[in-house]
Design an enzyme around this catalytic site. Structure first.
Site, PDB file in Angstrom:
ATOM      1  N   GLY A 168      -6.299  65.790 -25.402  1.00 43.58           N
ATOM      2  CA  GLY A 168      -5.863  67.167 -25.561  1.00 43.58           C
ATOM      3  C   GLY A 168      -6.733  68.175 -24.844  1.00 43.58           C
ATOM      4  O   GLY A 168      -6.826  69.331 -25.261  1.00 43.58           O
TER       5      GLY A 168
ATOM      6  N   HIS B  38       1.560  66.289 -14.354  1.00 41.08           N
ATOM      7  CA  HIS B  38       1.446  64.911 -13.865  1.00 41.08           C
ATOM      8  C   HIS B  38       0.301  64.845 -12.862  1.00 41.08           C
ATOM      9  O   HIS B  38       0.258  65.646 -11.918  1.00 41.08           O
ATOM     10  CB  HIS B  38       2.749  64.477 -13.204  1.00 41.08           C
ATOM     11  CG  HIS B  38       2.657  63.078 -12.658  1.00 41.08           C
ATOM     12  ND1 HIS B  38       2.671  61.965 -13.476  1.00 41.08           N
ATOM     13  CD2 HIS B  38       2.487  62.609 -11.397  1.00 41.08           C
ATOM     14  CE1 HIS B  38       2.538  60.880 -12.733  1.00 41.08           C
ATOM     15  NE2 HIS B  38       2.417  61.237 -11.468  1.00 41.08           N
TER      16      HIS B  38
ATOM     17  N   LEU C 196      12.046  60.880 -14.194  1.00 42.77           N
ATOM     18  CA  LEU C 196      10.634  60.818 -14.590  1.00 42.77           C
ATOM     19  C   LEU C 196       9.738  61.422 -13.507  1.00 42.77           C
ATOM     20  O   LEU C 196       9.788  60.980 -12.348  1.00 42.77           O
ATOM     21  CB  LEU C 196      10.245  59.353 -14.839  1.00 42.77           C
ATOM     22  CG  LEU C 196       8.799  59.135 -15.294  1.00 42.77           C
ATOM     23  CD1 LEU C 196       8.571  59.691 -16.679  1.00 42.77           C
ATOM     24  CD2 LEU C 196       8.439  57.659 -15.224  1.00 42.77           C
TER      25      LEU C 196
END
Ligand code: GRF
Length: 218
Positions: A18, A115, A150
Protein backbone atom coordinates in the site's frame (compact mmCIF):
# COMPACT_ATOMS: atom_id res chain seq x y z
CA UNK A 1 -16.48 16.71 -9.99
CA UNK A 2 -15.59 18.12 -6.59
CA UNK A 3 -16.34 21.17 -4.53
CA UNK A 4 -14.96 22.04 -1.14
CA UNK A 5 -18.14 20.90 0.69
CA UNK A 6 -18.25 17.44 -0.87
CA UNK A 7 -14.87 16.42 -2.20
CA UNK A 8 -14.58 13.80 -4.86
CA UNK A 9 -14.41 10.45 -3.12
CA UNK A 10 -12.30 7.45 -3.97
CA UNK A 11 -12.21 3.83 -2.86
CA UNK A 12 -8.77 2.22 -3.03
CA UNK A 13 -8.33 -1.51 -3.70
CA UNK A 14 -5.06 -3.07 -2.60
CA UNK A 15 -3.39 -6.44 -2.05
CA UNK A 16 -0.11 -5.58 -0.38
CA UNK A 17 2.14 -2.92 1.08
CA UNK A 18 0.00 0.00 0.00
CA UNK A 19 2.81 2.47 -0.58
CA UNK A 20 0.78 4.04 -3.38
CA UNK A 21 -2.14 4.31 -0.97
CA UNK A 22 0.26 6.04 1.42
CA UNK A 23 1.17 8.50 -1.33
CA UNK A 24 -2.56 9.38 -1.63
CA UNK A 25 -2.90 9.70 2.16
CA UNK A 26 0.13 11.99 2.31
CA UNK A 27 -1.01 14.11 -0.66
CA UNK A 28 -4.45 14.57 0.92
CA UNK A 29 -2.86 15.46 4.28
CA UNK A 30 -0.57 18.06 2.75
CA UNK A 31 -3.42 19.56 0.72
CA UNK A 32 -2.15 18.77 -2.77
CA UNK A 33 -4.95 16.25 -3.49
CA UNK A 34 -8.57 17.28 -2.95
CA UNK A 35 -10.01 13.79 -2.60
CA UNK A 36 -11.79 12.01 0.24
CA UNK A 37 -10.39 8.51 0.65
CA UNK A 38 -13.65 6.78 1.55
CA UNK A 39 -12.60 3.18 2.03
CA UNK A 40 -9.69 0.82 1.46
CA UNK A 41 -10.45 -2.79 0.52
CA UNK A 42 -7.86 -5.56 0.41
CA UNK A 43 -8.29 -9.13 -0.79
CA UNK A 44 -5.56 -10.16 1.67
CA UNK A 45 -5.98 -9.74 5.43
CA UNK A 46 -2.24 -9.33 6.01
CA UNK A 47 -1.84 -6.48 3.53
CA UNK A 48 0.06 -3.70 5.32
CA UNK A 49 -2.01 -1.16 3.38
CA UNK A 50 -4.97 -1.96 5.66
CA UNK A 51 -2.88 -0.80 8.61
CA UNK A 52 -1.89 2.36 6.75
CA UNK A 53 -5.59 3.06 6.13
CA UNK A 54 -6.57 2.52 9.77
CA UNK A 55 -3.77 4.79 10.98
CA UNK A 56 -5.12 7.48 8.68
CA UNK A 57 -8.67 7.00 9.96
CA UNK A 58 -9.96 5.46 6.73
CA UNK A 59 -12.39 2.52 6.81
CA UNK A 60 -10.39 -0.62 6.00
CA UNK A 61 -12.03 -3.86 4.91
CA UNK A 62 -10.73 -7.26 3.93
CA UNK A 63 -12.71 -9.23 1.36
CA UNK A 64 -10.71 -12.41 0.85
CA UNK A 65 -11.11 -13.89 -2.63
CA UNK A 66 -10.57 -17.37 -1.14
CA UNK A 67 -13.95 -17.07 0.59
CA UNK A 68 -15.79 -17.06 -2.74
CA UNK A 69 -16.42 -19.87 -5.16
CA UNK A 70 -16.09 -17.73 -8.27
CA UNK A 71 -14.52 -14.53 -9.52
CA UNK A 72 -18.05 -13.22 -10.16
CA UNK A 73 -19.13 -13.83 -6.57
CA UNK A 74 -16.00 -12.10 -5.22
CA UNK A 75 -16.49 -9.09 -7.48
CA UNK A 76 -20.17 -8.85 -6.56
CA UNK A 77 -19.21 -8.70 -2.88
CA UNK A 78 -16.70 -5.93 -3.53
CA UNK A 79 -19.35 -4.04 -5.50
CA UNK A 80 -21.77 -4.45 -2.59
CA UNK A 81 -19.18 -3.06 -0.18
CA UNK A 82 -18.44 -0.17 -2.52
CA UNK A 83 -22.15 0.61 -2.83
CA UNK A 84 -22.20 1.46 0.86
CA UNK A 85 -19.65 4.21 0.19
CA UNK A 86 -20.80 5.38 -3.26
CA UNK A 87 -17.28 6.41 -4.31
CA UNK A 88 -16.82 8.65 -7.33
CA UNK A 89 -13.82 6.55 -8.37
CA UNK A 90 -12.31 3.14 -7.72
CA UNK A 91 -8.52 3.17 -7.60
CA UNK A 92 -6.56 -0.05 -8.02
CA UNK A 93 -3.25 0.34 -6.23
CA UNK A 94 -1.34 -2.93 -6.27
CA UNK A 95 -4.59 -4.90 -6.40
CA UNK A 96 -3.53 -8.31 -7.70
CA UNK A 97 -6.83 -9.76 -8.87
CA UNK A 98 -8.24 -9.66 -12.36
CA UNK A 99 -11.70 -8.10 -12.30
CA UNK A 100 -14.67 -9.44 -14.25
CA UNK A 101 -16.03 -7.55 -17.27
CA UNK A 102 -19.24 -6.85 -15.28
CA UNK A 103 -17.26 -5.13 -12.54
CA UNK A 104 -15.15 -3.19 -15.03
CA UNK A 105 -18.26 -1.99 -16.88
CA UNK A 106 -19.90 -0.90 -13.67
CA UNK A 107 -17.06 1.53 -13.00
CA UNK A 108 -16.17 2.37 -16.60
CA UNK A 109 -14.42 5.71 -16.78
CA UNK A 110 -14.23 5.86 -12.99
CA UNK A 111 -11.60 3.19 -12.35
CA UNK A 112 -7.83 3.66 -12.56
CA UNK A 113 -4.96 1.21 -12.29
CA UNK A 114 -1.21 1.61 -12.04
CA UNK A 115 0.97 -0.83 -13.92
CA UNK A 116 4.76 -0.96 -13.51
CA UNK A 117 5.81 -0.62 -17.15
CA UNK A 118 5.76 1.89 -19.94
CA UNK A 119 2.55 0.53 -21.45
CA UNK A 120 1.88 -0.76 -24.04
CA UNK A 121 5.20 -2.47 -23.26
CA UNK A 122 5.06 -5.38 -20.83
CA UNK A 123 1.48 -5.89 -19.72
CA UNK A 124 1.20 -8.66 -17.13
CA UNK A 125 3.75 -9.79 -14.55
CA UNK A 126 7.52 -9.64 -14.03
CA UNK A 127 7.85 -6.35 -15.88
CA UNK A 128 11.13 -5.24 -14.31
CA UNK A 129 12.99 -8.38 -15.31
CA UNK A 130 11.51 -8.26 -18.80
CA UNK A 131 12.65 -4.65 -19.32
CA UNK A 132 16.19 -5.45 -18.11
CA UNK A 133 16.41 -8.62 -20.22
CA UNK A 134 15.28 -6.70 -23.30
CA UNK A 135 18.14 -4.23 -22.82
CA UNK A 136 15.76 -1.26 -22.53
CA UNK A 137 17.28 2.08 -21.57
CA UNK A 138 14.07 3.21 -19.84
CA UNK A 139 11.39 1.62 -17.70
CA UNK A 140 8.63 3.08 -15.60
CA UNK A 141 4.99 2.96 -14.71
CA UNK A 142 1.66 3.94 -16.23
CA UNK A 143 -1.61 5.09 -14.69
CA UNK A 144 -4.44 4.12 -17.00
CA UNK A 145 -8.19 3.79 -17.17
CA UNK A 146 -9.29 0.22 -16.56
CA UNK A 147 -10.98 -1.52 -19.46
CA UNK A 148 -11.74 -5.17 -20.02
CA UNK A 149 -8.34 -5.66 -21.63
CA UNK A 150 -5.75 -6.44 -18.93
CA UNK A 151 -3.37 -3.45 -18.57
CA UNK A 152 -4.82 -2.28 -21.90
CA UNK A 153 -6.90 0.82 -21.11
CA UNK A 154 -5.84 4.28 -22.26
CA UNK A 155 -2.90 5.75 -20.40
CA UNK A 156 -3.15 8.98 -18.39
CA UNK A 157 0.25 9.59 -16.80
CA UNK A 158 3.51 7.75 -17.32
CA UNK A 159 6.64 8.04 -15.18
CA UNK A 160 9.98 7.08 -16.72
CA UNK A 161 13.12 5.98 -14.93
CA UNK A 162 16.48 4.99 -16.42
CA UNK A 163 17.72 1.41 -16.34
CA UNK A 164 21.32 1.60 -15.19
CA UNK A 165 24.24 -0.79 -15.61
CA UNK A 166 24.05 -3.70 -13.21
CA UNK A 167 20.38 -3.13 -12.38
CA UNK A 168 18.51 -6.06 -10.93
CA UNK A 169 14.72 -6.31 -10.81
CA UNK A 170 14.54 -5.29 -7.13
CA UNK A 171 16.64 -2.16 -7.56
CA UNK A 172 14.67 -1.20 -10.64
CA UNK A 173 11.36 -1.91 -8.90
CA UNK A 174 12.33 0.45 -6.07
CA UNK A 175 13.14 3.20 -8.57
CA UNK A 176 9.82 2.64 -10.33
CA UNK A 177 7.87 2.65 -7.06
CA UNK A 178 9.38 6.02 -6.21
CA UNK A 179 8.03 7.61 -9.38
CA UNK A 180 4.67 5.85 -8.94
CA UNK A 181 4.22 7.85 -5.75
CA UNK A 182 4.39 11.02 -7.87
CA UNK A 183 2.33 9.98 -10.87
CA UNK A 184 -0.59 8.29 -9.14
CA UNK A 185 -1.67 11.20 -6.91
CA UNK A 186 -1.22 13.46 -9.94
CA UNK A 187 -3.48 11.29 -12.10
CA UNK A 188 -6.10 10.95 -9.36
CA UNK A 189 -6.08 14.73 -8.94
CA UNK A 190 -6.73 15.18 -12.67
CA UNK A 191 -9.67 12.77 -12.45
CA UNK A 192 -11.05 14.42 -9.32
CA UNK A 193 -10.82 17.86 -10.92
CA UNK A 194 -12.72 16.59 -13.96
CA UNK A 195 -9.78 17.35 -16.23
CA UNK A 196 -9.30 13.75 -17.34
CA UNK A 197 -12.21 11.84 -18.77
CA UNK A 198 -12.82 8.53 -20.50
CA UNK A 199 -14.96 8.79 -23.63
CA UNK A 200 -15.22 6.74 -26.83
CA UNK A 201 -12.59 4.33 -25.51
CA UNK A 202 -10.04 7.14 -25.14
CA UNK A 203 -8.62 9.37 -22.43
CA UNK A 204 -9.34 13.09 -22.81
CA UNK A 205 -7.44 15.88 -21.08
CA UNK A 206 -9.23 19.23 -20.85
CA UNK A 207 -11.61 18.05 -23.60
CA UNK A 208 -8.81 17.19 -26.02
CA UNK A 209 -8.00 13.58 -26.91
CA UNK A 210 -4.87 12.51 -25.06
CA UNK A 211 -2.73 11.00 -27.82
CA UNK A 212 -0.17 9.66 -25.37
CA UNK A 213 0.05 9.67 -21.57
CA UNK A 214 1.38 12.77 -19.81
CA UNK A 215 5.10 12.09 -19.24
CA UNK A 216 7.00 12.58 -16.00
CA UNK A 217 10.67 11.73 -15.72
CA UNK A 218 12.74 10.94 -12.66
C1 GRF B 1 3.21 -1.20 -7.70
O1 GRF B 1 4.47 -1.36 -8.28
C2 GRF B 1 2.15 -1.23 -8.77
O2 GRF B 1 2.58 -0.74 -10.00
C3 GRF B 1 1.88 -2.70 -8.88
O3 GRF B 1 1.96 -3.17 -7.58
C4 GRF B 1 2.82 -2.33 -6.81
C5 GRF B 1 2.04 -1.89 -5.61
O4 GRF B 1 2.83 -1.38 -4.61
N1 GRF B 1 0.62 -2.91 -9.54
P1 GRF B 1 2.17 -0.80 -3.27
O5 GRF B 1 1.29 -1.88 -2.66
O6 GRF B 1 1.37 0.42 -3.63
O7 GRF B 1 3.33 -0.49 -2.38
Amino acid sequence: MSDSAAPFSAAVLISGSGSNLQAFIDAVAEGSLNVRLAVVISNRAEAFGLERARRAGIDALCIDHNDFESRQAFDRDIARALDRYQPDAVILAGFMRILTPEFVQRYAGRMLNIHPSLLPKYPGLDTHRRAIDAGDAWHGSTVHFVTEELDGGPGIVQGRVPIVAGDDPDALAARVLHIEHRIYPHALGLLADGRIQFRDGMAWLDDEPLQEPIQLQQ
